[in-house]
Design a protein around this motif. Sequence first.
Motif, PDB file in Angstrom:
ATOM      1  N   GLY A  33     -21.674 -97.637-100.020  1.00  0.00           N
ATOM      2  CA  GLY A  33     -21.518 -96.869 -98.792  1.00  0.00           C
ATOM      3  C   GLY A  33     -21.324 -95.391 -99.055  1.00  0.00           C
ATOM      4  O   GLY A  33     -21.868 -94.542 -98.341  1.00  0.00           O
ATOM      5  N   VAL A  34     -20.559 -95.054-100.117  1.00  0.00           N
ATOM      6  CA  VAL A  34     -20.368 -93.651-100.479  1.00  0.00           C
ATOM      7  C   VAL A  34     -21.687 -93.035-100.931  1.00  0.00           C
ATOM      8  O   VAL A  34     -22.013 -91.897-100.560  1.00  0.00           O
ATOM      9  CB  VAL A  34     -19.303 -93.525-101.585  1.00  0.00           C
ATOM     10  N   LEU A  35     -22.476 -93.766-101.725  1.00  0.00           N
ATOM     11  CA  LEU A  35     -23.772 -93.259-102.174  1.00  0.00           C
ATOM     12  C   LEU A  35     -24.711 -93.022-100.990  1.00  0.00           C
ATOM     13  O   LEU A  35     -25.373 -91.980-100.907  1.00  0.00           O
ATOM     14  CB  LEU A  35     -24.402 -94.241-103.161  1.00  0.00           C
ATOM     15  N   ILE A  36     -24.760 -94.008-100.081  1.00  0.00           N
ATOM     16  CA  ILE A  36     -25.616 -93.847 -98.900  1.00  0.00           C
ATOM     17  C   ILE A  36     -25.135 -92.677 -98.059  1.00  0.00           C
ATOM     18  O   ILE A  36     -25.927 -91.851 -97.582  1.00  0.00           O
ATOM     19  CB  ILE A  36     -25.638 -95.148 -98.078  1.00  0.00           C
ATOM     20  N   GLY A  37     -23.824 -92.588 -97.863  1.00  0.00           N
ATOM     21  CA  GLY A  37     -23.269 -91.492 -97.080  1.00  0.00           C
ATOM     22  C   GLY A  37     -23.547 -90.135 -97.689  1.00  0.00           C
ATOM     23  O   GLY A  37     -23.823 -89.163 -96.974  1.00  0.00           O
ATOM     24  N   LEU A  38     -23.502 -90.048 -99.030  1.00  0.00           N
ATOM     25  CA  LEU A  38     -23.783 -88.778 -99.697  1.00  0.00           C
ATOM     26  C   LEU A  38     -25.236 -88.360 -99.496  1.00  0.00           C
ATOM     27  O   LEU A  38     -25.525 -87.189 -99.215  1.00  0.00           O
ATOM     28  CB  LEU A  38     -23.469 -88.904-101.185  1.00  0.00           C
ATOM     29  N   VAL A  39     -26.152 -89.329 -99.616  1.00  0.00           N
ATOM     30  CA  VAL A  39     -27.567 -89.028 -99.395  1.00  0.00           C
ATOM     31  C   VAL A  39     -27.801 -88.561 -97.960  1.00  0.00           C
ATOM     32  O   VAL A  39     -28.506 -87.562 -97.714  1.00  0.00           O
ATOM     33  CB  VAL A  39     -28.440 -90.262 -99.709  1.00  0.00           C
ATOM     34  N   VAL A  40     -27.204 -89.250 -97.003  1.00  0.00           N
ATOM     35  CA  VAL A  40     -27.374 -88.882 -95.594  1.00  0.00           C
ATOM     36  C   VAL A  40     -26.767 -87.504 -95.325  1.00  0.00           C
ATOM     37  O   VAL A  40     -27.349 -86.679 -94.606  1.00  0.00           O
ATOM     38  CB  VAL A  40     -26.743 -89.950 -94.689  1.00  0.00           C
ATOM     39  N   ALA A  41     -25.598 -87.235 -95.913  1.00  0.00           N
ATOM     40  CA  ALA A  41     -24.946 -85.936 -95.718  1.00  0.00           C
ATOM     41  C   ALA A  41     -25.802 -84.805 -96.287  1.00  0.00           C
ATOM     42  O   ALA A  41     -25.935 -83.740 -95.669  1.00  0.00           O
ATOM     43  CB  ALA A  41     -23.562 -85.941 -96.372  1.00  0.00           C
ATOM     44  N   LEU A  42     -26.407 -85.033 -97.460  1.00  0.00           N
ATOM     45  CA  LEU A  42     -27.269 -84.014 -98.056  1.00  0.00           C
ATOM     46  C   LEU A  42     -28.539 -83.811 -97.231  1.00  0.00           C
ATOM     47  O   LEU A  42     -29.050 -82.687 -97.119  1.00  0.00           O
ATOM     48  CB  LEU A  42     -27.627 -84.390 -99.498  1.00  0.00           C
ATOM     49  N   VAL A  89     -25.334-110.911-101.129  1.00  0.00           N
ATOM     50  CA  VAL A  89     -26.131-109.680-101.087  1.00  0.00           C
ATOM     51  C   VAL A  89     -26.301-109.212 -99.641  1.00  0.00           C
ATOM     52  O   VAL A  89     -26.234-108.007 -99.355  1.00  0.00           O
ATOM     53  CB  VAL A  89     -27.496-109.903-101.759  1.00  0.00           C
ATOM     54  N   SER A  90     -26.525-110.143 -98.731  1.00  0.00           N
ATOM     55  CA  SER A  90     -26.652-109.777 -97.310  1.00  0.00           C
ATOM     56  C   SER A  90     -25.368-109.140 -96.802  1.00  0.00           C
ATOM     57  O   SER A  90     -25.405-108.150 -96.052  1.00  0.00           O
ATOM     58  CB  SER A  90     -26.991-111.015 -96.478  1.00  0.00           C
ATOM     59  N   ALA A  91     -24.231-109.704 -97.206  1.00  0.00           N
ATOM     60  CA  ALA A  91     -22.940-109.160 -96.775  1.00  0.00           C
ATOM     61  C   ALA A  91     -22.730-107.750 -97.314  1.00  0.00           C
ATOM     62  O   ALA A  91     -22.334-106.838 -96.572  1.00  0.00           O
ATOM     63  CB  ALA A  91     -21.814-110.078 -97.237  1.00  0.00           C
ATOM     64  N   VAL A  92     -23.000-107.554 -98.606  1.00  0.00           N
ATOM     65  CA  VAL A  92     -22.824-106.228 -99.205  1.00  0.00           C
ATOM     66  C   VAL A  92     -23.779-105.219 -98.575  1.00  0.00           C
ATOM     67  O   VAL A  92     -23.402-104.069 -98.289  1.00  0.00           O
ATOM     68  CB  VAL A  92     -23.032-106.294-100.734  1.00  0.00           C
ATOM     69  N   LEU A  93     -25.024-105.628 -98.328  1.00  0.00           N
ATOM     70  CA  LEU A  93     -26.003-104.732 -97.718  1.00  0.00           C
ATOM     71  C   LEU A  93     -25.568-104.301 -96.327  1.00  0.00           C
ATOM     72  O   LEU A  93     -25.618-103.108 -95.982  1.00  0.00           O
ATOM     73  CB  LEU A  93     -27.369-105.422 -97.663  1.00  0.00           C
ATOM     74  N   ALA A  94     -25.136-105.253 -95.519  1.00  0.00           N
ATOM     75  CA  ALA A  94     -24.723-104.931 -94.152  1.00  0.00           C
ATOM     76  C   ALA A  94     -23.491-104.029 -94.143  1.00  0.00           C
ATOM     77  O   ALA A  94     -23.444-103.022 -93.423  1.00  0.00           O
ATOM     78  CB  ALA A  94     -24.448-106.219 -93.380  1.00  0.00           C
ATOM     79  N   LEU A  95     -22.493-104.375 -94.938  1.00  0.00           N
ATOM     80  CA  LEU A  95     -21.271-103.578 -94.972  1.00  0.00           C
ATOM     81  C   LEU A  95     -21.539-102.187 -95.544  1.00  0.00           C
ATOM     82  O   LEU A  95     -20.959-101.195 -95.076  1.00  0.00           O
ATOM     83  CB  LEU A  95     -20.201-104.291 -95.801  1.00  0.00           C
ATOM     84  N   SER A  96     -22.411-102.089 -96.548  1.00  0.00           N
ATOM     85  CA  SER A  96     -22.718-100.791 -97.147  1.00  0.00           C
ATOM     86  C   SER A  96     -23.450 -99.885 -96.166  1.00  0.00           C
ATOM     87  O   SER A  96     -23.134 -98.687 -96.060  1.00  0.00           O
ATOM     88  CB  SER A  96     -23.567-100.979 -98.402  1.00  0.00           C
ATOM     89  N   LEU A  97     -24.434-100.427 -95.460  1.00  0.00           N
ATOM     90  CA  LEU A  97     -25.170 -99.621 -94.491  1.00  0.00           C
ATOM     91  C   LEU A  97     -24.267 -99.159 -93.351  1.00  0.00           C
ATOM     92  O   LEU A  97     -24.370 -98.018 -92.888  1.00  0.00           O
ATOM     93  CB  LEU A  97     -26.352-100.428 -93.938  1.00  0.00           C
ATOM     94  N   ASN A  98     -23.391-100.030 -92.918  1.00  0.00           N
ATOM     95  CA  ASN A  98     -22.450 -99.644 -91.867  1.00  0.00           C
ATOM     96  C   ASN A  98     -21.473 -98.594 -92.373  1.00  0.00           C
ATOM     97  O   ASN A  98     -21.185 -97.603 -91.682  1.00  0.00           O
ATOM     98  CB  ASN A  98     -21.692-100.873 -91.375  1.00  0.00           C
ATOM     99  N   GLU A  99     -20.961 -98.791 -93.580  1.00  0.00           N
ATOM    100  CA  GLU A  99     -20.005 -97.841 -94.141  1.00  0.00           C
ATOM    101  C   GLU A  99     -20.661 -96.488 -94.405  1.00  0.00           C
ATOM    102  O   GLU A  99     -20.034 -95.444 -94.215  1.00  0.00           O
ATOM    103  CB  GLU A  99     -19.428 -98.403 -95.441  1.00  0.00           C
ATOM    104  N   GLY A 100     -21.922 -96.511 -94.842  1.00  0.00           N
ATOM    105  CA  GLY A 100     -22.614 -95.264 -95.122  1.00  0.00           C
ATOM    106  C   GLY A 100     -22.718 -94.355 -93.911  1.00  0.00           C
ATOM    107  O   GLY A 100     -22.681 -93.123 -94.041  1.00  0.00           O
ATOM    108  N   ALA A 101     -22.843 -94.949 -92.722  1.00  0.00           N
ATOM    109  CA  ALA A 101     -22.950 -94.144 -91.507  1.00  0.00           C
ATOM    110  C   ALA A 101     -21.668 -93.355 -91.251  1.00  0.00           C
ATOM    111  O   ALA A 101     -21.719 -92.222 -90.756  1.00  0.00           O
ATOM    112  CB  ALA A 101     -23.258 -95.053 -90.311  1.00  0.00           C
ATOM    113  N   TYR A 102     -20.528 -93.922 -91.576  1.00  0.00           N
ATOM    114  CA  TYR A 102     -19.256 -93.219 -91.376  1.00  0.00           C
ATOM    115  C   TYR A 102     -18.945 -92.305 -92.556  1.00  0.00           C
ATOM    116  O   TYR A 102     -18.370 -91.219 -92.383  1.00  0.00           O
ATOM    117  CB  TYR A 102     -18.131 -94.238 -91.169  1.00  0.00           C
ATOM    118  N   MET A 103     -19.305 -92.736 -93.760  1.00  0.00           N
ATOM    119  CA  MET A 103     -19.084 -91.900 -94.932  1.00  0.00           C
ATOM    120  C   MET A 103     -19.902 -90.611 -94.844  1.00  0.00           C
ATOM    121  O   MET A 103     -19.476 -89.565 -95.342  1.00  0.00           O
ATOM    122  CB  MET A 103     -19.466 -92.667 -96.204  1.00  0.00           C
ATOM    123  N   ALA A 104     -21.076 -90.678 -94.243  1.00  0.00           N
ATOM    124  CA  ALA A 104     -21.918 -89.489 -94.121  1.00  0.00           C
ATOM    125  C   ALA A 104     -21.191 -88.389 -93.356  1.00  0.00           C
ATOM    126  O   ALA A 104     -21.217 -87.213 -93.757  1.00  0.00           O
ATOM    127  CB  ALA A 104     -23.233 -89.848 -93.424  1.00  0.00           C
TER     128      ALA A 104
END
Length: 241
Positions: A33-42, A89-104
């Motif tokens: 989620g932090v990695l996704i959020g960082l990419v989205v923030a950039l 994997v489905s659980a981690v993917l869903a939680l990561s994508l959701n977390e990335g939106a807030y981490m961004a």
Amino acid sequence: MSLALVFDYLVSPTFLRGAMMTLLLTVCSLAFGVLIGLVVALLQESRTRTGQAVTLVYLWLFRGTPVLFQIIFIYNVLPSFGIRLSAFVSAVLALSLNEGAYMAEILRSGLQAVKKGQRVAGLALGLTSFQVMRHVVVPQAARIVLPPIGNQMIGMLKLSALVSVIAVEELLLVANQTASATFRYFEALTAAGIYYLAMTTVFMALQMLLERSLDPKKRQRARNVPLAERLLGITRAPAIR
């Protein structure tokens, strides 16, 4: 209530595996989620129309739908498109994508809090853009974003209980299955609650240590206070000069 049964649940391998699965889900989802959020923030900082359009759709989609919906959608709908993922994997993917939106949003606010003048000054001193980001921007932004990231970590730990709907054997599912078999709901859920409180306490302690290590003022104050007083939480009044 049987305290002996609660203790038996706490030390049982089944509950321990469930707690470890919950911890693994939390750490993996938060890291991605932090990695996704960082990419989205950039991408948001890039000011390009394509980047802003992509981030807008992503934030709108994952901040506007419930986490439970996202978990069920990924696990049940993706196979119809030929994408078959395991429950974990489905659980981690869903939680990561959701977390990335807030981490961004958290990371973007931290990056924007560092004044542009400091970046310009770093470039004027001969630093490259990467060096400015590493030595000037990131250390200051880290102190700003650490408290909300700590809150997100604790929230992720509790959100991980939702993945029980797709049969991931995390702590809450283990407790519920044990209670359904023995009809001792109070003891099983009490044991699960103790595990959750223990893990959140560890996360809170780690957050405090990281905040102190990143804040020079707190580090200096900690050096001036004896170890016994720090452990006991004793504070002394400042000396009158």
